[in-house]
Design a protein around this motif. Structure first.
Motif, PDB file in Angstrom:
ATOM      1  N   ASN A  37       1.285  -7.399  10.334  1.00 11.01           N
ATOM      2  CA  ASN A  37       2.659  -7.830  10.136  1.00 11.01           C
ATOM      3  C   ASN A  37       3.298  -6.872   9.132  1.00 11.01           C
ATOM      4  O   ASN A  37       3.274  -7.106   7.931  1.00 11.01           O
ATOM      5  CB  ASN A  37       2.677  -9.266   9.607  1.00 11.01           C
ATOM      6  CG  ASN A  37       4.087  -9.781   9.361  1.00 11.01           C
ATOM      7  OD1 ASN A  37       5.067  -9.180   9.792  1.00 11.01           O
ATOM      8  ND2 ASN A  37       4.186 -10.887   8.644  1.00 11.01           N
ATOM      9  N   PRO A  38       3.863  -5.749   9.603  1.00  8.23           N
ATOM     10  CA  PRO A  38       4.348  -4.707   8.692  1.00  8.23           C
ATOM     11  C   PRO A  38       5.587  -5.131   7.917  1.00  8.23           C
ATOM     12  O   PRO A  38       6.514  -5.722   8.469  1.00  8.23           O
ATOM     13  CB  PRO A  38       4.641  -3.521   9.617  1.00  8.23           C
ATOM     14  CG  PRO A  38       4.840  -4.125  10.968  1.00  8.23           C
ATOM     15  CD  PRO A  38       4.025  -5.374  11.022  1.00  8.23           C
ATOM     16  N   THR A  39       5.591  -4.815   6.617  1.00 12.28           N
ATOM     17  CA  THR A  39       6.682  -5.163   5.719  1.00 12.28           C
ATOM     18  C   THR A  39       7.054  -3.940   4.896  1.00 12.28           C
ATOM     19  O   THR A  39       6.282  -3.529   4.035  1.00 12.28           O
ATOM     20  CB  THR A  39       6.255  -6.299   4.769  1.00 12.28           C
ATOM     21  OG1 THR A  39       5.777  -7.408   5.547  1.00 12.28           O
ATOM     22  CG2 THR A  39       7.405  -6.735   3.888  1.00 12.28           C
ATOM     23  N   PRO A  40       8.209  -3.314   5.158  1.00  8.82           N
ATOM     24  CA  PRO A  40       8.611  -2.161   4.338  1.00  8.82           C
ATOM     25  C   PRO A  40       8.870  -2.588   2.895  1.00  8.82           C
ATOM     26  O   PRO A  40       9.623  -3.531   2.637  1.00  8.82           O
ATOM     27  CB  PRO A  40       9.894  -1.678   5.015  1.00  8.82           C
ATOM     28  CG  PRO A  40       9.823  -2.223   6.414  1.00  8.82           C
ATOM     29  CD  PRO A  40       9.138  -3.543   6.283  1.00  8.82           C
ATOM     30  N   VAL A  41       8.233  -1.887   1.961  1.00  6.13           N
ATOM     31  CA  VAL A  41       8.386  -2.162   0.534  1.00  6.13           C
ATOM     32  C   VAL A  41       8.469  -0.822  -0.188  1.00  6.13           C
ATOM     33  O   VAL A  41       7.651   0.067   0.063  1.00  6.13           O
ATOM     34  CB  VAL A  41       7.179  -2.977  -0.008  1.00  6.13           C
ATOM     35  CG1 VAL A  41       7.220  -3.068  -1.527  1.00  6.13           C
ATOM     36  CG2 VAL A  41       7.140  -4.368   0.607  1.00  6.13           C
ATOM     37  N   PRO A  42       9.431  -0.616  -1.096  1.00  2.00           N
ATOM     38  CA  PRO A  42       9.489   0.639  -1.857  1.00  2.00           C
ATOM     39  C   PRO A  42       8.205   0.847  -2.660  1.00  2.00           C
ATOM     40  O   PRO A  42       7.601  -0.128  -3.144  1.00  2.00           O
ATOM     41  CB  PRO A  42      10.694   0.440  -2.782  1.00  2.00           C
ATOM     42  CG  PRO A  42      11.522  -0.607  -2.105  1.00  2.00           C
ATOM     43  CD  PRO A  42      10.553  -1.514  -1.417  1.00  2.00           C
ATOM     44  N   ALA A  43       7.811   2.093  -2.818  1.00  4.40           N
ATOM     45  CA  ALA A  43       6.548   2.411  -3.487  1.00  4.40           C
ATOM     46  C   ALA A  43       6.406   1.794  -4.876  1.00  4.40           C
ATOM     47  O   ALA A  43       5.332   1.274  -5.212  1.00  4.40           O
ATOM     48  CB  ALA A  43       6.368   3.923  -3.558  1.00  4.40           C
ATOM     49  N   PRO A  44       7.456   1.802  -5.721  1.00  2.00           N
ATOM     50  CA  PRO A  44       7.285   1.236  -7.062  1.00  2.00           C
ATOM     51  C   PRO A  44       6.989  -0.263  -7.067  1.00  2.00           C
ATOM     52  O   PRO A  44       6.574  -0.815  -8.087  1.00  2.00           O
ATOM     53  CB  PRO A  44       8.620   1.534  -7.747  1.00  2.00           C
ATOM     54  CG  PRO A  44       9.206   2.667  -6.977  1.00  2.00           C
ATOM     55  CD  PRO A  44       8.766   2.453  -5.572  1.00  2.00           C
ATOM     56  N   GLU A  45       7.203  -0.941  -5.928  1.00  5.94           N
ATOM     57  CA  GLU A  45       7.025  -2.389  -5.868  1.00  5.94           C
ATOM     58  C   GLU A  45       5.676  -2.805  -5.272  1.00  5.94           C
ATOM     59  O   GLU A  45       5.411  -4.006  -5.115  1.00  5.94           O
ATOM     60  CB  GLU A  45       8.163  -3.017  -5.064  1.00  5.94           C
ATOM     61  CG  GLU A  45       9.545  -2.799  -5.678  1.00  5.94           C
ATOM     62  CD  GLU A  45      10.669  -3.346  -4.825  1.00  5.94           C
ATOM     63  OE1 GLU A  45      10.389  -4.208  -3.960  1.00  5.94           O
ATOM     64  OE2 GLU A  45      11.821  -2.907  -4.996  1.00  5.94           O
ATOM     65  N   ILE A  46       4.838  -1.820  -4.908  1.00  5.99           N
ATOM     66  CA  ILE A  46       3.576  -2.155  -4.249  1.00  5.99           C
ATOM     67  C   ILE A  46       2.702  -3.049  -5.119  1.00  5.99           C
ATOM     68  O   ILE A  46       2.192  -4.086  -4.660  1.00  5.99           O
ATOM     69  CB  ILE A  46       2.804  -0.873  -3.864  1.00  5.99           C
ATOM     70  CG1 ILE A  46       3.537  -0.110  -2.760  1.00  5.99           C
ATOM     71  CG2 ILE A  46       1.390  -1.223  -3.389  1.00  5.99           C
ATOM     72  CD1 ILE A  46       2.904   1.233  -2.414  1.00  5.99           C
ATOM     73  N   TYR A  47       2.492  -2.656  -6.361  1.00  5.73           N
ATOM     74  CA  TYR A  47       1.565  -3.387  -7.228  1.00  5.73           C
ATOM     75  C   TYR A  47       1.988  -4.849  -7.366  1.00  5.73           C
ATOM     76  O   TYR A  47       1.184  -5.770  -7.143  1.00  5.73           O
ATOM     77  CB  TYR A  47       1.499  -2.710  -8.601  1.00  5.73           C
ATOM     78  CG  TYR A  47       0.409  -3.232  -9.505  1.00  5.73           C
ATOM     79  CD1 TYR A  47      -0.786  -2.531  -9.667  1.00  5.73           C
ATOM     80  CD2 TYR A  47       0.564  -4.429 -10.214  1.00  5.73           C
ATOM     81  CE1 TYR A  47      -1.788  -3.004 -10.505  1.00  5.73           C
ATOM     82  CE2 TYR A  47      -0.422  -4.913 -11.039  1.00  5.73           C
ATOM     83  CZ  TYR A  47      -1.603  -4.199 -11.187  1.00  5.73           C
ATOM     84  OH  TYR A  47      -2.591  -4.669 -12.008  1.00  5.73           O
ATOM     85  N   ASN A  48       3.247  -5.079  -7.711  1.00  5.07           N
ATOM     86  CA  ASN A  48       3.726  -6.451  -7.887  1.00  5.07           C
ATOM     87  C   ASN A  48       3.696  -7.238  -6.583  1.00  5.07           C
ATOM     88  O   ASN A  48       3.427  -8.451  -6.586  1.00  5.07           O
ATOM     89  CB  ASN A  48       5.144  -6.453  -8.470  1.00  5.07           C
ATOM     90  CG  ASN A  48       5.179  -6.085  -9.938  1.00  5.07           C
ATOM     91  OD1 ASN A  48       4.164  -6.184 -10.627  1.00  5.07           O
ATOM     92  ND2 ASN A  48       6.336  -5.658 -10.420  1.00  5.07           N
ATOM     93  N   SER A  49       3.976  -6.558  -5.470  1.00  8.79           N
ATOM     94  CA  SER A  49       3.959  -7.238  -4.172  1.00  8.79           C
ATOM     95  C   SER A  49       2.554  -7.693  -3.806  1.00  8.79           C
ATOM     96  O   SER A  49       2.377  -8.771  -3.211  1.00  8.79           O
ATOM     97  CB  SER A  49       4.517  -6.312  -3.084  1.00  8.79           C
ATOM     98  OG  SER A  49       5.886  -6.028  -3.321  1.00  8.79           O
ATOM     99  N   MET A  50       1.564  -6.903  -4.160  1.00  9.83           N
ATOM    100  CA  MET A  50       0.183  -7.321  -3.950  1.00  9.83           C
ATOM    101  C   MET A  50      -0.176  -8.467  -4.901  1.00  9.83           C
ATOM    102  O   MET A  50      -0.816  -9.451  -4.507  1.00  9.83           O
ATOM    103  CB  MET A  50      -0.770  -6.142  -4.184  1.00  9.83           C
ATOM    104  CG  MET A  50      -0.807  -5.121  -3.069  1.00  9.83           C
ATOM    105  SD  MET A  50      -1.550  -5.744  -1.524  1.00  9.83           S
ATOM    106  CE  MET A  50      -3.236  -6.089  -2.050  1.00  9.83           C
ATOM    107  N   GLN A  51       0.231  -8.334  -6.119  1.00  6.05           N
ATOM    108  CA  GLN A  51      -0.115  -9.319  -7.145  1.00  6.05           C
ATOM    109  C   GLN A  51       0.464 -10.696  -6.826  1.00  6.05           C
ATOM    110  O   GLN A  51      -0.166 -11.725  -7.095  1.00  6.05           O
ATOM    111  CB  GLN A  51       0.403  -8.827  -8.498  1.00  6.05           C
ATOM    112  CG  GLN A  51      -0.212  -9.495  -9.705  1.00  6.05           C
ATOM    113  CD  GLN A  51       0.192  -8.778 -10.987  1.00  6.05           C
ATOM    114  OE1 GLN A  51       1.328  -8.329 -11.138  1.00  6.05           O
ATOM    115  NE2 GLN A  51      -0.740  -8.650 -11.919  1.00  6.05           N
ATOM    116  N   THR A  52       1.649 -10.713  -6.219  1.00  3.42           N
ATOM    117  CA  THR A  52       2.321 -11.979  -5.929  1.00  3.42           C
ATOM    118  C   THR A  52       2.085 -12.480  -4.509  1.00  3.42           C
ATOM    119  O   THR A  52       2.608 -13.537  -4.138  1.00  3.42           O
ATOM    120  CB  THR A  52       3.837 -11.829  -6.157  1.00  3.42           C
ATOM    121  OG1 THR A  52       4.341 -10.760  -5.332  1.00  3.42           O
ATOM    122  CG2 THR A  52       4.140 -11.523  -7.613  1.00  3.42           C
ATOM    123  N   GLY A  53       1.330 -11.711  -3.718  1.00  3.09           N
ATOM    124  CA  GLY A  53       1.016 -12.156  -2.364  1.00  3.09           C
ATOM    125  C   GLY A  53       2.095 -11.884  -1.336  1.00  3.09           C
ATOM    126  O   GLY A  53       2.030 -12.381  -0.209  1.00  3.09           O
TER     127      GLY A  53
END
Length: 330
Positions: free
Chosen positions: A189-205
């Protein structure tokens, strides 16, 4: 007072000072360059760029001074590319996928499983540079070649042993229709996310996994939120060495030759340097708790993405010829 009067009214002194200031300004305007990088100091790409700048400085007797700006301080890669086109930035090593809005042909480098090894990835630079140089010039870039930034691998909050494990999972992808379509075809289920937001996006699920390169896995501390590093080898992320065409045209021919040769020399040395750095980065993440998973059978991944690859070959200008050029590079 007599000394002051003599200095302020002596024409010869004033003329000499004016010429000196004028000469310095011309030199700074014509032969000084800002080189933009999206990586921190110490990253393989930064080290390579520094070697390049040092060679150019040495071989032009300090008449061409290339200053490095790390950590996207001149803007992200898109902003830096636009700056290079406009001349406010003179150089960059820009990820090829960033340049597709100006040179759609380079999208060929994002086709999954097109490049099957380091030797091919290195060998494609010369013929692809020759083929696309005119396309780059039309958009305000002078092309100095391509080099591998790293191999895109999966980084995940859960173990991935086969393509079955990613079905329905939320994957961060770069903001590119090709990447979205390829991973949708693979079942994610692909979700475009800007590179600087990867860490937080993983951390928050917000996302479950993503793809990136080995050195970034370490330097961005991705292993803290994605403890599984999965070797799928699906895309070789290519760096594109570009120079502002306007700045390039102001250089003397011999300086152009020096810059071209220095870039080729460093690009030839980069694969061994990057391979060593990648392994060192992974070793460090493993020591901090990461798990490396080798995907031995890549057939199911290749088969799932093949329709998207075929579809985009048709969409990319001169796509079939460029694919053939890359596949036959040696």
């Amino acid at each position: 007072m007599q000394i002051k009067h003599a200095l302020t009214t002596t024409p010869a002194v004033l003329t000499a000072l004016a010429l000196a200031i004028s000469s310095t300004s011309v030199l700074a305007a014509d032969y000084n360059a800002k080189l933009s990088l999206d990586v921190p100091e110490g990253n393989t790409k930064y080290v390579a760029a520094q070697q390049f700048a040092d060679l150019v400085r040495e071989r032009t007797d300090n008449n061409v001074d290339i200053q490095l700006f790390a950590n996207s301080v001149l803007g992200g890669e898109s902003e830096s590319a636009e700056g290079i086109r406009l001349g406010s930035v003179q150089m960059g090593i820009i990820t090829s996928s960033v340049l597709t809005s100006w040179i759609p042909e380079v999208q060929v480098l994002d086709l999954p499983y097109l490049i099957d090894g380091e030797e091919q990835a290195t060998a494609l630079s010369e013929p692809l540079t020759e083929e696309l140089s005119a396309n780059f010039e039309e958009q305000g870039f002078h092309l100095l070649g391509f080099s591998v930034n790293g191999i895109r691998q999966l980084m995940s909050s859960f173990p991935i042993d086969s393509i079955d494990d990613i079905q329905g999972k939320k994957m961060r992808v770069i903001q590119s229709p090709l990447h979205v379509d390829a991973w949708k075809a693979a079942g994610a289920n692909p979700t475009p996310v800007p590179a600087p937001e990867i860490y937080n996006s993983m951390q928050t699920g917000v996302i479950d996994f993503f793809d990136n390169t080995a050195t970034n896995y370490l330097t961005n501390r991705f292993y803290e939120v994605a403890p599984y590093y999965v070797k799928t080898d699906h895309i070789f992320a290519m760096g594109t060495w570009v120079v502002s065409q306007n700045w390039w045209e102001r250089l003397p021919d011999d300086y152009q030759e020096v810059i071209t040769e220095a870039a080729l020399e460093v690009q030839a040395e980069l694969p061994a340097m990057r391979k060593s750095d990648d392994q060192a980065a992974l070793d460090e993440t493993v020591a901090d708790g990461a798990t490396i998973i080798e995907i031995e059978d890549k057939g199911p991944w290749q088969e799932a993405m093949k329709p998207i690859r075929d579809e985009y070959v048709e969409k990319i200008p001169n796509g079939e010829a460029l694919v053939s050029l890359i596949e036959n590079a040696e």
